[in-house]
Design an enzyme around this catalytic site. Sequence first.
Site, PDB file in Angstrom:
ATOM      1  CG  ASP A  15      -1.582  -1.192   1.489  1.00  0.00           C
ATOM      2  OD1 ASP A  15      -1.910  -1.714   0.142  1.00  0.00           O
ATOM      3  OD2 ASP A  15      -1.581  -1.813   2.664  1.00  0.00           O
ATOM      4  CD  GLU A 187      -9.642  -1.984  -1.578  1.00  0.00           C
ATOM      5  OE1 GLU A 187      -9.327  -1.937  -0.632  1.00  0.00           O
ATOM      6  OE2 GLU A 187      -8.951  -2.967  -2.365  1.00  0.00           O
TER       7      GLU A 187
END
Length: 538
Positions: A15, A187
């Site tokens: 991420d 997302e």
Amino acid sequence: MPQITNPILPGFNPDPSILRVGEDYYIATSTFEWYPGVQIHHSRDLANWQLVTRPLTRKSQLDMRGNPDSCGVWAPCLSHADGLFWLVYTDVKRKDGSFKDAHNYIVTAPAIEGPWSDPIYVNSSGFDPSLFHDDDGRKYFVNMLWDHRVRPLLFAGIALQEFDPVAGRLVGPISNIYQGTDLKLVEGPHLYKRNGWYYLLTAEGGTGYDHAVTFARSRNIDGPYETHPDQHILTAKDDPLNPLQRAGHGDLVDSPDGKTYLVHLAGRPTTQKRRCVLGRETAIQEAFWGKDDWIHVKQGPLPSLHVELPGTRDEAAYWAEQRYEFDGALHRDFQWLRTPETDRIFSLTAKPGALRLYGRESIGSWFEQALVARRQTHFSYDAETVLDFAPTDERTMAGLAAYYGRYNFFYLAVTAHADGQRELLIMSSEASFPDGKLRFPALPVPIPNTGTVRLALTIRGPALQFFYALAGAELTPIGPVLDASVLSDECGGHAEHGSFTGAFVGVAAQDLNGTASPADFFGFTYRPVRDPSDRYEV
């Protein structure tokens, strides 16, 4: 321009959020249940990265005791404005089932090394938050929206709301600005502004083999957003043979000479079962802006294993043996699980030259276990330590662990039989989901009740072998060859969409009698090994 081989942050570093301030680049990555929270790496050339800080270091910022595996700190976002570094992060307290308890916070610091402030609580409506600083001085908070009612509406779109930094809270209406494409599971939002356009980068398809980076734009910050003509600017979902799989969840940065780069997570699967032992790593791609004001990944949408960057990777440093001495400070490579109260699980002063662990709860506990470990960053390596420990019975143990989570670890422990006889015991949680029961792949080996014990392991791709030696003796194999590939996202108990970390190796101690018996470890060695079978080794 020289080429590097992806990933740029090998091992569990998912991420990525990238930022450039002057000549300095920074990448923040998720740490989940590992403490301290958030890893921030620094680089001047995009090729060589150094871990400089983990900013969430105290209880007021982060306390993850009780957080299940792969909960904790998700998808941080790092930005710089108003003379401050801003870090946005989620602390996930529950992820399984229809509900997610995902609390979003902001901390700031005048310098990347800190001091980092106490957190401002923002919201809990969804995870993967980021903060956008508009050129008019206003700030906007974006995160994915969670809808617990019915699939596929769990991922309900991207929420946008203005953030007032003086009041320290969200203000004004909430807008659902983007619902994603037919790939679903939208997302990981990041906002940018360029040439009068607001651009929204998102992740889609889950974090498994259908993962992708999606791009959209609008003339207004609150939409409507038009999806990129190619929909997904980066994905490996249509090419199972590409060496970088699970490519998605990215972020953009411009270099001083005007080039644009996309950092993103990716996995390098091994064995025929496609297991990502090193977890989700950070890779980089060069991108460019077309005349139509849309961005494109160079040679995309497939992620490239080899990329031209300004710098050349220091291969000698990557392959160097790491010898850690416990001489008053814990090396930055090491982390522990969940707790901010470190004095309850370890000490670097109680025994000079040793890392003393205080036996706490069982290995795999979600509350308070004494396990200190570093990431596995190579497909093959050796690790070893020397242990001085006097167990009293079968409920006291300490030793060397190759660890992913509660449901997948291998542990060579010095423990004792009920009669007090010291012994070596291999414990495994291999393939134990959902029962969580231990496996014992070999009979215990009695050893003398006094004296230090040298403990070691080797991993060669999917093969793990434990070793031991008593004082003055050579290392001897103990137990069978074990399947190290289970130390992977795909075997973490929740398959590819629910286990998010990576393999670690380190030292552990347990005292299930509750008396916190001490175990002293003298040094730790991590030795990368070049193995011809490592197909994707950098």
